[in-house]
Write a protein that holds these residues in place. Structure first.
Motif, PDB file in Angstrom:
ATOM      1  N   LEU A 283      12.502 -35.415  33.027  1.00  0.00           N
ATOM      2  CA  LEU A 283      13.756 -34.694  33.233  1.00  0.00           C
ATOM      3  C   LEU A 283      13.479 -33.199  33.446  1.00  0.00           C
ATOM      4  N   ILE A 284      12.616 -32.644  32.607  1.00  0.00           N
ATOM      5  CA  ILE A 284      12.257 -31.227  32.760  1.00  0.00           C
ATOM      6  C   ILE A 284      11.568 -30.992  34.092  1.00  0.00           C
ATOM      7  N   GLY A 285      10.581 -31.845  34.400  1.00  0.00           N
ATOM      8  CA  GLY A 285       9.832 -31.672  35.641  1.00  0.00           C
ATOM      9  C   GLY A 285      10.691 -31.792  36.877  1.00  0.00           C
ATOM     10  N   GLY A 286      11.650 -32.720  36.855  1.00  0.00           N
ATOM     11  CA  GLY A 286      12.523 -32.883  38.000  1.00  0.00           C
ATOM     12  C   GLY A 286      13.375 -31.653  38.260  1.00  0.00           C
ATOM     13  N   PHE A 287      13.864 -31.029  37.186  1.00  0.00           N
ATOM     14  CA  PHE A 287      14.702 -29.830  37.330  1.00  0.00           C
ATOM     15  C   PHE A 287      13.881 -28.653  37.839  1.00  0.00           C
ATOM     16  N   ILE A 288      12.842 -28.310  37.085  1.00  0.00           N
ATOM     17  CA  ILE A 288      12.131 -27.065  37.408  1.00  0.00           C
ATOM     18  C   ILE A 288      11.237 -27.234  38.631  1.00  0.00           C
TER      19      ILE A 288
ATOM     20  N   THR B 140       4.976 -33.003  42.660  1.00  0.00           N
ATOM     21  CA  THR B 140       5.098 -34.130  43.586  1.00  0.00           C
ATOM     22  C   THR B 140       6.513 -34.705  43.666  1.00  0.00           C
ATOM     23  N   PRO B 141       7.224 -34.948  42.549  1.00  0.00           N
ATOM     24  CA  PRO B 141       8.588 -35.487  42.680  1.00  0.00           C
ATOM     25  C   PRO B 141       9.517 -34.577  43.478  1.00  0.00           C
ATOM     26  N   ALA B 142       9.428 -33.271  43.230  1.00  0.00           N
ATOM     27  CA  ALA B 142      10.281 -32.337  43.978  1.00  0.00           C
ATOM     28  C   ALA B 142       9.877 -32.282  45.438  1.00  0.00           C
ATOM     29  N   ALA B 143       8.558 -32.344  45.707  1.00  0.00           N
ATOM     30  CA  ALA B 143       8.095 -32.347  47.098  1.00  0.00           C
ATOM     31  C   ALA B 143       8.594 -33.580  47.833  1.00  0.00           C
TER      32      ALA B 143
ATOM     33  N   LEU C  59      17.351 -36.206  42.984  1.00  0.00           N
ATOM     34  CA  LEU C  59      16.280 -37.088  43.478  1.00  0.00           C
ATOM     35  C   LEU C  59      14.959 -36.782  42.790  1.00  0.00           C
ATOM     36  N   SER C  60      14.687 -35.502  42.568  1.00  0.00           N
ATOM     37  CA  SER C  60      13.439 -35.119  41.907  1.00  0.00           C
ATOM     38  C   SER C  60      13.367 -35.685  40.494  1.00  0.00           C
ATOM     39  N   VAL C  61      14.494 -35.638  39.777  1.00  0.00           N
ATOM     40  CA  VAL C  61      14.524 -36.209  38.421  1.00  0.00           C
ATOM     41  C   VAL C  61      14.289 -37.715  38.467  1.00  0.00           C
ATOM     42  N   VAL C  62      14.957 -38.385  39.427  1.00  0.00           N
ATOM     43  CA  VAL C  62      14.795 -39.844  39.548  1.00  0.00           C
ATOM     44  C   VAL C  62      13.333 -40.199  39.842  1.00  0.00           C
ATOM     45  N   PHE C  63      12.730 -39.491  40.793  1.00  0.00           N
ATOM     46  CA  PHE C  63      11.335 -39.772  41.152  1.00  0.00           C
ATOM     47  C   PHE C  63      10.402 -39.478  39.975  1.00  0.00           C
ATOM     48  N   ALA C  64      10.670 -38.381  39.262  1.00  0.00           N
ATOM     49  CA  ALA C  64       9.820 -38.034  38.116  1.00  0.00           C
ATOM     50  C   ALA C  64       9.944 -39.081  37.007  1.00  0.00           C
ATOM     51  N   GLU C  65      11.167 -39.597  36.795  1.00  0.00           N
ATOM     52  CA  GLU C  65      11.359 -40.633  35.772  1.00  0.00           C
ATOM     53  C   GLU C  65      10.604 -41.908  36.150  1.00  0.00           C
ATOM     54  N   ILE C  66      10.709 -42.298  37.426  1.00  0.00           N
ATOM     55  CA  ILE C  66      10.002 -43.512  37.872  1.00  0.00           C
ATOM     56  C   ILE C  66       8.499 -43.342  37.694  1.00  0.00           C
ATOM     57  N   SER C  67       7.988 -42.175  38.083  1.00  0.00           N
ATOM     58  CA  SER C  67       6.540 -41.937  38.005  1.00  0.00           C
ATOM     59  C   SER C  67       6.055 -41.897  36.563  1.00  0.00           C
ATOM     60  N   THR C  68       6.741 -41.121  35.735  1.00  0.00           N
ATOM     61  CA  THR C  68       6.245 -40.886  34.380  1.00  0.00           C
ATOM     62  C   THR C  68       6.473 -42.091  33.472  1.00  0.00           C
ATOM     63  N   VAL C  69       7.723 -42.557  33.413  1.00  0.00           N
ATOM     64  CA  VAL C  69       8.013 -43.701  32.545  1.00  0.00           C
ATOM     65  C   VAL C  69       7.295 -44.950  33.049  1.00  0.00           C
ATOM     66  N   GLY C  70       7.317 -45.142  34.388  1.00  0.00           N
ATOM     67  CA  GLY C  70       6.592 -46.285  34.949  1.00  0.00           C
ATOM     68  C   GLY C  70       5.113 -46.199  34.684  1.00  0.00           C
TER      69      GLY C  70
END
Length: 315
Positions: free
Chosen positions: A45-50, A225-228, A243-254
């Motif tokens: 969540l943090i990574g997707g925002f910032i 990478t998620p933001a990119a 979208l960045s938060v969604v991608f970061a969640e998929i990457s990290t939690v997955g």
């Protein structure tokens, strides 16, 4: 004959996959390490925002520089027997403050960051070489770990998430303006240096928290990478953050959930998923631009008017 010739290779491939994915007793292991999954979700969540603001400010290099100092701080605190997380946080904030003081935009400080990175990495290696404790502690600072996340760390990450996301929401509009059109922002009297300092401090906190899970060498996979990938699909800052938060969640939690089933560190799983998402988004973005006939990359909109105009090109 062919099967006999391929048999050793098939056995080797089977052994390789059995090392990467071992789902025996997965349910019990998931319950035992559920706090690590929660920690990963908070960091995503943090990574997707910032991460979206990092991309808008062309600050990927700054993230790497801060991560190196965060590694040095964590290694020093490990050497002297103090809390590694505190050392990582102090190293990140020190690096972020130095970079923020030197200029309003991180891209203008690439030379200094290039000097700062090897210095921080060298310090970290020095401290680790002097450390006489378990080698696993050294390795985890570079590539991350998931098995030792406790309730106190999850609470720290939750507080960090509130600070980072809350801070970004407070300065959202002027920071977006200053990131995408700095010349006009200066003319309008936007406090560029103050915004740069606030952003770098928030970025420093984000890096320090991320290093705990993905390691200092691979923190870019969480913050960049998620933001990119997101900005390949949309020109809207708000949609890019979502979208960045969604991608970061998929990457990290997955990645964490796959790492629970394997014998490898978490980093290869997270970075592989994150990279695949970026490749897919890049292909989709390229195809969409060709269909619309623009042939240009979609920059994140600089203002509500620009956002509306850019979004109209997408749709």
């Amino acid at each position: 004959m062919l099967i006999d010739a391929l048999a050793p290779s098939l056995v080797a491939v089977g052994d390789f996959w059995s090392r990467i994915f071992v789902f025996e007793d997965y349910g019990e292991l998931f319950v035992l390490l559920s706090q690590s999954v929660v920690a990963g979700a908070i960091l995503a969540l943090i990574g997707g925002f910032i991460g979206t603001f990092v991309m808008m400010r062309d600050g990927s290099f700054a993230v790497h520089g801060i991560a190196e100092l965060s590694f040095a701080g964590a290694a020093f605190f490990l050497l002297v027997g103090m809390d590694v997380i505190t050392g990582s946080l102090l190293g990140s904030i020190a690096a972020a403050a130095i970079i923020g003081i030197l200029g309003a935009r991180a891209s203008h400080n690439s030379t200094f960051i290039g000097v700062l990175m090897p210095f921080g990495l060298g310090l970290g290696i020095l401290f680790l070489s002097l450390y006489q404790g378990r080698s696993a502690n050294k390795f985890s600072l570079l590539t991350g770990q998931i098995v030792s996340v406790d309730a106190a760390q999850v609470s720290e990450m939750a507080i960090g998430a509130v600070v980072v996301i809350g801070g970004l929401l407070i300065v959202w509009r002027p920071l977006t303006f200053a990131s995408l059109d700095p010349d006009v922002a200066i003319a309008k009297g936007v406090p560029m240096r103050g915004l740069a300092m606030v952003f770098m401090l928030l970025l420093g906190i984000s890096v320090a928290l991320s290093v705990q899970v993905v390691g200092s060498l691979l923190v870019l996979a969480l913050l960049i990478t998620p933001a990119a990938a997101a900005i390949q699909l949309t020109a809207s800052p708000v949609k890019a953050v979502v979208l960045s938060v969604v991608f970061a969640e998929i990457s990290t939690v997955g990645g964490i959930m796959l790492a629970l089933a394997g014998s490898l560190p978490i980093s290869p799983y997270v970075t592989t998923i994150s990279f695949l998402i970026y490749i897919v988004c890049r292909i989709v973005g390229t195809v969409r631009r060709r269909v619309t006939g623009s042939g240009r990359k979609m920059p994140v909109a600089a203002s509500p008017h620009d956002e509306e105009r850019a979004t109209s090109r997408v749709h």
